[in-house]
Design a protein around this motif. Structure first.
Motif, PDB file in Angstrom:
ATOM      1  N   VAL A  13       0.812  -1.216   0.000  1.00  0.00           N
ATOM      2  CA  VAL A  13       0.000   0.000   0.000  1.00  0.00           C
ATOM      3  C   VAL A  13       0.851   1.275   0.000  1.00  0.00           C
ATOM      4  CG1 VAL A  13      -1.722   1.279   1.362  1.00  0.00           C
ATOM      5  CG2 VAL A  13      -1.909  -1.186   1.143  1.00  0.00           C
ATOM      6  N   MET A  14       2.083   1.197   0.427  1.00  0.00           N
ATOM      7  CA  MET A  14       2.927   2.388   0.568  1.00  0.00           C
ATOM      8  C   MET A  14       2.962   3.265  -0.684  1.00  0.00           C
ATOM      9  SD  MET A  14       6.234   1.124   2.722  1.00  0.00           S
ATOM     10  CE  MET A  14       7.026   2.708   2.628  1.00  0.00           C
ATOM     11  N   GLY A  15       3.127   2.652  -1.835  1.00  0.00           N
ATOM     12  CA  GLY A  15       3.244   3.401  -3.084  1.00  0.00           C
ATOM     13  C   GLY A  15       2.014   4.230  -3.399  1.00  0.00           C
ATOM     14  N   ARG A  16       0.849   3.724  -3.035  1.00  0.00           N
ATOM     15  CA  ARG A  16      -0.392   4.474  -3.282  1.00  0.00           C
ATOM     16  C   ARG A  16      -0.438   5.773  -2.491  1.00  0.00           C
ATOM     17  NH1 ARG A  16      -5.237   0.681  -2.223  1.00  0.00           N
ATOM     18  NH2 ARG A  16      -3.784  -0.843  -1.412  1.00  0.00           N
ATOM     19  N   PHE A  17       0.334   5.831  -1.410  1.00  0.00           N
ATOM     20  CA  PHE A  17       0.377   7.030  -0.579  1.00  0.00           C
ATOM     21  C   PHE A  17       1.631   7.861  -0.837  1.00  0.00           C
ATOM     22  CE2 PHE A  17      -2.785   4.497   1.501  1.00  0.00           C
ATOM     23  CZ  PHE A  17      -3.687   5.420   1.997  1.00  0.00           C
ATOM     24  N   GLY A  18       2.409   7.474  -1.841  1.00  0.00           N
ATOM     25  CA  GLY A  18       3.584   8.250  -2.230  1.00  0.00           C
ATOM     26  C   GLY A  18       4.819   8.017  -1.393  1.00  0.00           C
ATOM     27  N   PHE A  19       4.855   6.910  -0.666  1.00  0.00           N
ATOM     28  CA  PHE A  19       6.012   6.609   0.167  1.00  0.00           C
ATOM     29  C   PHE A  19       6.919   5.603  -0.521  1.00  0.00           C
ATOM     30  CE2 PHE A  19       2.713   7.684   3.366  1.00  0.00           C
ATOM     31  CZ  PHE A  19       3.307   8.840   3.841  1.00  0.00           C
ATOM     32  N   SER A  20       8.209   5.758  -0.281  1.00  0.00           N
ATOM     33  CA  SER A  20       9.188   4.844  -0.843  1.00  0.00           C
ATOM     34  C   SER A  20       9.284   3.595   0.022  1.00  0.00           C
ATOM     35  CB  SER A  20      10.561   5.519  -0.907  1.00  0.00           C
ATOM     36  OG  SER A  20      11.544   4.593  -1.306  1.00  0.00           O
ATOM     37  N   LEU A  21       9.425   2.476  -0.631  1.00  0.00           N
ATOM     38  CA  LEU A  21       9.591   1.210   0.073  1.00  0.00           C
ATOM     39  C   LEU A  21      10.943   1.155   0.768  1.00  0.00           C
ATOM     40  CD1 LEU A  21       8.483  -1.640   0.622  1.00  0.00           C
ATOM     41  CD2 LEU A  21       9.489  -2.348  -1.533  1.00  0.00           C
ATOM     42  N   PHE A  22      11.898   1.886   0.245  1.00  0.00           N
ATOM     43  CA  PHE A  22      13.263   1.820   0.755  1.00  0.00           C
ATOM     44  C   PHE A  22      13.529   2.938   1.743  1.00  0.00           C
ATOM     45  CE2 PHE A  22      13.196  -0.041  -3.481  1.00  0.00           C
ATOM     46  CZ  PHE A  22      13.608  -1.319  -3.155  1.00  0.00           C
ATOM     47  N   SER A  23      14.072   2.564   2.872  1.00  0.00           N
ATOM     48  CA  SER A  23      14.424   3.509   3.916  1.00  0.00           C
ATOM     49  C   SER A  23      15.596   4.365   3.465  1.00  0.00           C
ATOM     50  CB  SER A  23      14.799   2.736   5.188  1.00  0.00           C
ATOM     51  OG  SER A  23      15.352   3.581   6.143  1.00  0.00           O
ATOM     52  N   GLN A  24      15.741   5.517   4.066  1.00  0.00           N
ATOM     53  CA  GLN A  24      16.869   6.398   3.760  1.00  0.00           C
ATOM     54  C   GLN A  24      18.187   5.842   4.306  1.00  0.00           C
ATOM     55  OE1 GLN A  24      16.507   9.026   1.875  1.00  0.00           O
ATOM     56  NE2 GLN A  24      14.294   9.062   1.823  1.00  0.00           N
ATOM     57  N   SER A  25      18.110   5.013   5.322  1.00  0.00           N
ATOM     58  CA  SER A  25      19.293   4.507   5.999  1.00  0.00           C
ATOM     59  C   SER A  25      19.804   3.229   5.333  1.00  0.00           C
ATOM     60  CB  SER A  25      18.960   4.219   7.466  1.00  0.00           C
ATOM     61  OG  SER A  25      19.933   3.406   8.057  1.00  0.00           O
ATOM     62  N   LEU A  26      21.090   3.192   5.059  1.00  0.00           N
ATOM     63  CA  LEU A  26      21.704   2.003   4.476  1.00  0.00           C
ATOM     64  C   LEU A  26      21.637   0.836   5.462  1.00  0.00           C
ATOM     65  CD1 LEU A  26      23.123   0.863   2.020  1.00  0.00           C
ATOM     66  CD2 LEU A  26      25.287   1.655   2.969  1.00  0.00           C
TER      67      LEU A  26
ATOM     68  N   ASP B  13      19.274   0.312   7.653  1.00  0.00           N
ATOM     69  CA  ASP B  13      17.908  -0.203   7.600  1.00  0.00           C
ATOM     70  C   ASP B  13      17.681  -1.053   6.373  1.00  0.00           C
ATOM     71  OD1 ASP B  13      17.239   1.025   9.956  1.00  0.00           O
ATOM     72  OD2 ASP B  13      16.183   2.704   9.020  1.00  0.00           O
ATOM     73  N   LEU B  14      18.254  -0.650   5.242  1.00  0.00           N
ATOM     74  CA  LEU B  14      18.112  -1.427   4.017  1.00  0.00           C
ATOM     75  C   LEU B  14      18.739  -2.807   4.182  1.00  0.00           C
ATOM     76  CD1 LEU B  14      17.281  -1.729   1.076  1.00  0.00           C
ATOM     77  CD2 LEU B  14      19.420  -0.601   0.423  1.00  0.00           C
ATOM     78  N   HIS B  15      19.927  -2.861   4.746  1.00  0.00           N
ATOM     79  CA  HIS B  15      20.589  -4.149   4.970  1.00  0.00           C
ATOM     80  C   HIS B  15      19.774  -5.011   5.938  1.00  0.00           C
ATOM     81  CE1 HIS B  15      24.803  -2.535   3.715  1.00  0.00           C
ATOM     82  NE2 HIS B  15      24.002  -2.744   2.679  1.00  0.00           N
ATOM     83  N   HIS B  16      19.222  -4.389   6.958  1.00  0.00           N
ATOM     84  CA  HIS B  16      18.389  -5.104   7.924  1.00  0.00           C
ATOM     85  C   HIS B  16      17.150  -5.659   7.240  1.00  0.00           C
ATOM     86  CE1 HIS B  16      15.354  -5.435  11.175  1.00  0.00           C
ATOM     87  NE2 HIS B  16      16.386  -5.940  11.830  1.00  0.00           N
ATOM     88  N   ASP B  17      16.492  -4.845   6.398  1.00  0.00           N
ATOM     89  CA  ASP B  17      15.305  -5.299   5.679  1.00  0.00           C
ATOM     90  C   ASP B  17      15.630  -6.448   4.728  1.00  0.00           C
ATOM     91  OD1 ASP B  17      13.726  -3.488   6.988  1.00  0.00           O
ATOM     92  OD2 ASP B  17      13.699  -2.032   5.347  1.00  0.00           O
ATOM     93  N   ILE B  18      16.776  -6.376   4.071  1.00  0.00           N
ATOM     94  CA  ILE B  18      17.182  -7.433   3.148  1.00  0.00           C
ATOM     95  C   ILE B  18      17.416  -8.742   3.914  1.00  0.00           C
ATOM     96  CG2 ILE B  18      19.037  -8.216   1.606  1.00  0.00           C
ATOM     97  CD1 ILE B  18      19.274  -5.258   0.706  1.00  0.00           C
TER      98      ILE B  18
END
Length: 75
Positions: free
Chosen positions: A52-65, A67-72
């Motif tokens: 749903v994030m994209g429908r509200f204009g939010f990026s799926l990817f966090s600004q923090s590297l 956080d991205l590694h944690h999400d991966i």
């Protein structure tokens, strides 16, 4: 989890789900909450929040590297 009460103008045409998504999306993008926490704020699953994030204009990817590694790692 904390409870927050917000008084909105009567003429503001917004559903509870939309308000929660806007708040949770902003908090996630600013790195204040994880994606899982943001999903909990809205009351939906993490997967649904991601969809749903994209429908509200939010990026799926966090600004923090980090956080991205944690999400991966958790994907």
């Amino acid at each position: 989890m904390k409870t927050l009460t917000i008084n909105l103008p009567d003429n503001l045409d917004i559903e509870e789900f939309e308000a929660k998504m806007l708040l949770a999306g902003q908090l996630y993008e600013k790195g204040k909450v994880t994606m899982g926490q943001a999903a909990d704020i809205v009351g939906i699953s993490k997967r649904s929040f991601m969809e749903v994030m994209g429908r509200f204009g939010f990026s799926l990817f966090s600004q923090s590297l980090d956080d991205l590694h944690h999400d991966i790692r958790n994907a």
